[in-house]
Design an enzyme around this catalytic site. Structure first.
Site, PDB file in Angstrom:
ATOM      1  N   GLU A  28       0.875  -1.380  -0.042  1.00 49.23           N
ATOM      2  CA  GLU A  28       0.108   0.002  -0.028  1.00 49.23           C
ATOM      3  C   GLU A  28       0.765   1.141  -0.189  1.00 49.23           C
ATOM      4  O   GLU A  28       0.315   2.483  -0.363  1.00 49.23           O
ATOM      5  CB  GLU A  28      -0.929  -0.009   1.123  1.00 49.23           C
ATOM      6  CG  GLU A  28      -2.194   0.706   0.850  1.00 49.23           C
ATOM      7  CD  GLU A  28      -3.413   0.501   2.199  1.00 49.23           C
ATOM      8  OE1 GLU A  28      -4.043  -0.423   1.851  1.00 49.23           O
ATOM      9  OE2 GLU A  28      -3.198   0.968   3.166  1.00 49.23           O
ATOM     10  N   HIS A  52       7.708 -26.893   0.310  1.00 53.93           N
ATOM     11  CA  HIS A  52       7.228 -28.151  -0.456  1.00 53.93           C
ATOM     12  C   HIS A  52       5.958 -27.564  -1.059  1.00 53.93           C
ATOM     13  O   HIS A  52       5.154 -28.539  -1.343  1.00 53.93           O
ATOM     14  CB  HIS A  52       6.665 -28.983   0.533  1.00 53.93           C
ATOM     15  CG  HIS A  52       8.074 -29.887   1.233  1.00 53.93           C
ATOM     16  ND1 HIS A  52       8.601 -30.808   0.829  1.00 53.93           N
ATOM     17  CD2 HIS A  52       8.725 -29.314   2.224  1.00 53.93           C
ATOM     18  CE1 HIS A  52       9.495 -31.266   1.731  1.00 53.93           C
ATOM     19  NE2 HIS A  52       9.600 -30.181   2.273  1.00 53.93           N
ATOM     20  N   LYS A  77     -14.029   1.715  -2.188  1.00 49.40           N
ATOM     21  CA  LYS A  77     -14.834   2.161  -0.893  1.00 49.40           C
ATOM     22  C   LYS A  77     -15.804   3.064  -1.598  1.00 49.40           C
ATOM     23  O   LYS A  77     -17.138   2.550  -0.744  1.00 49.40           O
ATOM     24  CB  LYS A  77     -14.240   2.792  -0.232  1.00 49.40           C
ATOM     25  CG  LYS A  77     -12.930   2.289   0.724  1.00 49.40           C
ATOM     26  CD  LYS A  77     -12.590   3.211   1.545  1.00 49.40           C
ATOM     27  CE  LYS A  77     -11.303   2.643   2.578  1.00 49.40           C
ATOM     28  NZ  LYS A  77     -10.444   3.702   3.089  1.00 49.40           N
TER      29      LYS A  77
HETATM   30  O1  PA5 Z   1      -2.965   1.742   5.825  1.00 55.79           O
HETATM   31  C1  PA5 Z   1      -4.221   2.363   5.743  1.00 55.79           C
HETATM   32  O2  PA5 Z   1      -4.275   3.375   5.697  1.00 55.79           O
HETATM   33  C2  PA5 Z   1      -5.249   1.506   5.518  1.00 55.79           C
HETATM   34  O3  PA5 Z   1      -4.958  -0.019   5.218  1.00 55.79           O
HETATM   35  C3  PA5 Z   1      -6.066   1.679   6.638  1.00 55.79           C
HETATM   36  O4  PA5 Z   1      -5.471   1.047   8.036  1.00 55.79           O
HETATM   37  C4  PA5 Z   1      -7.483   0.740   6.546  1.00 55.79           C
HETATM   38  O5  PA5 Z   1      -8.048   1.089   5.342  1.00 55.79           O
HETATM   39  C5  PA5 Z   1      -8.532   1.064   7.614  1.00 55.79           C
HETATM   40  O6  PA5 Z   1      -8.938   2.313   7.799  1.00 55.79           O
HETATM   41  P1  PA5 Z   1      -9.335   2.908   9.047  1.00 55.79           P
HETATM   42  O7  PA5 Z   1      -8.462   2.745  10.187  1.00 55.79           O
HETATM   43  O8  PA5 Z   1      -9.783   4.251   9.203  1.00 55.79           O
HETATM   44  O9  PA5 Z   1     -10.576   2.243   9.462  1.00 55.79           O
END
Ligand code: PA5
Length: 461
Positions: free
Chosen positions: A289, A318, A434
């Site tokens: 990410e 394996h 989203k």
């Molecule tokens: O790294 C990030 O920003 C995302 O993976 C968030 O952690 C994830 O989308 C969850 O978001 P939130 O903590 O706002 O619920």
């Protein structure tokens, strides 16, 4: 003190793996220094806050106090969160107390249950197996509005209230969210939940050392002081301008060079520790990410990022190693090795099995020796097949080393972001899906997004 976790990139060099390897001249100290200075400026300006977390002793203390009060009352901690709000706590718990199906550390209860999915079968199974009278709920969302977390929250809230009543339920729910905005902040105030805050400048996947990770860890009896001590030592090493003493920067340079100069678009993280298996999933998010970006900081289309793959040693020898040794040479493999297991076993010398070749050479040896030999053999086989591979070595898996290791990996990611010239701290690529799912679920203001799944507006009941 610098951190005693070692990074070894010998098998990524041309001298080890031929033309698929890099040369020491590919690891440019000037680029490293620029990346360090660039990242430092982001921290000093308040844009990125994760390196400052070990300085916040007050939060750690209040988390510990709260956890100490609640721990005796409950046998389970149910964590509601997803992505950066779930993977870190899971990684910490499994690293210190062991993989969930076999957790053996009975001394440190309660158990941690991470509900990071809205699959109704999964959610129902949790609720059937937990005792609401003996469960605390950690409700974690930085934005305060994530659909998965708030939907499971409403289900769990009802389950808890039915069992123990609204007043008691309110004392068993603790919220972790942004300190300035979001619906969870408002809910927590209205319902008077105990609340801990995530600093605005610390993004989800970098938040494991905020209350996101510290609270579940403290509730489950982990030593968070020791954890933060490791984080602090990793900071010291990672701000070093001397490349030889900065393993996070060495690793960032190696990853970046293998990707951009040798086309290694995939990184396989090969964890040779069942206790580090959960951590591989935390890292997978961090790497993917943070670095998977369409545009760079100049606005040019670049499509950066390696695809991280998690593998478990020896199990995946394996399953996956055939591909890694003989399939496309488009990967780098990063081993996570641990010098000293917590316990060891001796393979018994059992007389009636000694006549069999397959048993005789194993009898009397330590199981840790076999584990280590298999990792070394896999490294050698990959090197022979000209597959670049490197290794992180942790002396042990305990709170100190886990704190240090995770922080080194966060620095490695931040440095790599600078080397690519991209913003490692945003995630525009997850926003559209989203919005579409919000539209499909009928959220006001998101109607136009629902239409992206087909010509007609679609709604889900
Ligand atoms: O790294 C990030 O920003 C995302 O993976 C968030 O952690 C994830 O989308 C969850 O978001 P939130 O903590 O706002 O619920």
């Amino acid at each position: 003190m610098s951190v005693p976790i070692r990074f070894n990139a010998q098998n990524t060099l041309k001298s080890a793996v031929g033309d698929h390897g890099i040369e020491t001249t590919d690891l440019d100290p000037k680029a490293a220094l620029d990346a360090l200075i660039g990242f430092r400026a982001r921290v000093d300006s308040g844009e990125v806050g994760f390196p400052n977390l070990p300085l916040d002793q007050n939060t750690a203390k209040s988390v510990e106090r709260f956890a100490a009060d609640l721990r005796g009352e409950v046998e389970s901690v149910l964590l509601l969160g997803i992505g950066g709000s779930a993977l870190g706590p899971y990684a910490l718990d499994t690293a210190i107390r062991g993989p969930h199906p076999v957790q053996v550390d009975k001394k440190r209860s309660p158990r941690l249950y991470v509900m990071d999915n809205v699959d109704p079968d999964f959610v129902s199974a949790f609720l059937e197996n937990l005792n609401p009278k003996r469960t605390a709920v950690c409700l974690i969302t930085k934005s305060g509005g994530t659909a998965e977390t708030l939907s499971t929250f409403m289900i769990v809230h009802e389950w808890l209230v039915k069992a123990i009543g609204g007043k008691k339920a309110g004392r068993r729910i603790v919220a972790v969210t942004d300190d300035r905005k979001g619906d969870l902040l408002a809910i927590a105030k209205a319902e008077k939940y105990q609340t801990f805050y995530i600093p605005a400048d610390v993004g989800g996947r970098f938040s494991v050392f905020t209350p996101v990770g510290l609270l579940p860890a403290a509730l489950c009896g982990l030593d968070i002081k020791k954890l933060l001590h490791g984080v602090h030592d990793a900071n010291t090493a990672s701000w070093s301008r001397t490349l030889e003493t900065n393993p996070a920067m060495q690793s960032a340079l190696v990853h970046h060079a293998l990707d951009t100069k040798r086309g290694k678009k995939i990184e396989v993280v090969f964890a040779y520790s069942a206790y580090l298996w959960g951590s591989a999933f935390w890292y997978r998010q961090l790497w993917a990410e943070s670095l998977g970006k369409r545009i760079n900081r100049k606005g040019e289309v670049v499509h950066t990022g390696q695809t991280p793959v998690a593998a478990l040693g020896v199990t995946d020898q394996h399953s996956q190693v055939q591909l890694y040794v003989e399939g496309p040479n488009d990967k780098m493999i990063t081993f996570w090795a641990v010098e000293k297991p917590r316990t060891d076993l001796k393979i018994p010398v059992t007389k009636q099995f000694l006549q069999y070749d397959s048993c005789a050479y194993l009898a009397g040896k330590k199981l840790s020796s076999l584990f280590q030999a298999e990792r070394m053999a896999t490294e050698a086989a990959l090197t022979e097949a000209q597959r670049p591979n490197c290794r992180w070595t942790l002396p042990r898996v305990d709170e100190y080393y886990i704190g240090a290791f995770f922080q080194l990996l966060e620095f490695q990611t931040a440095f790599c972001g600078e080397l690519y010239g991209i913003n490692a701290f945003d995630q525009p690529g997850v926003e559209l899906a989203k919005k579409i799912s919000n539209g499909l679920m009928g959220r006001k203001g998101f109607e136009e997004y629902a239409q992206k799944v087909g010509p007609k507006k679609q709604m889900i009941a």
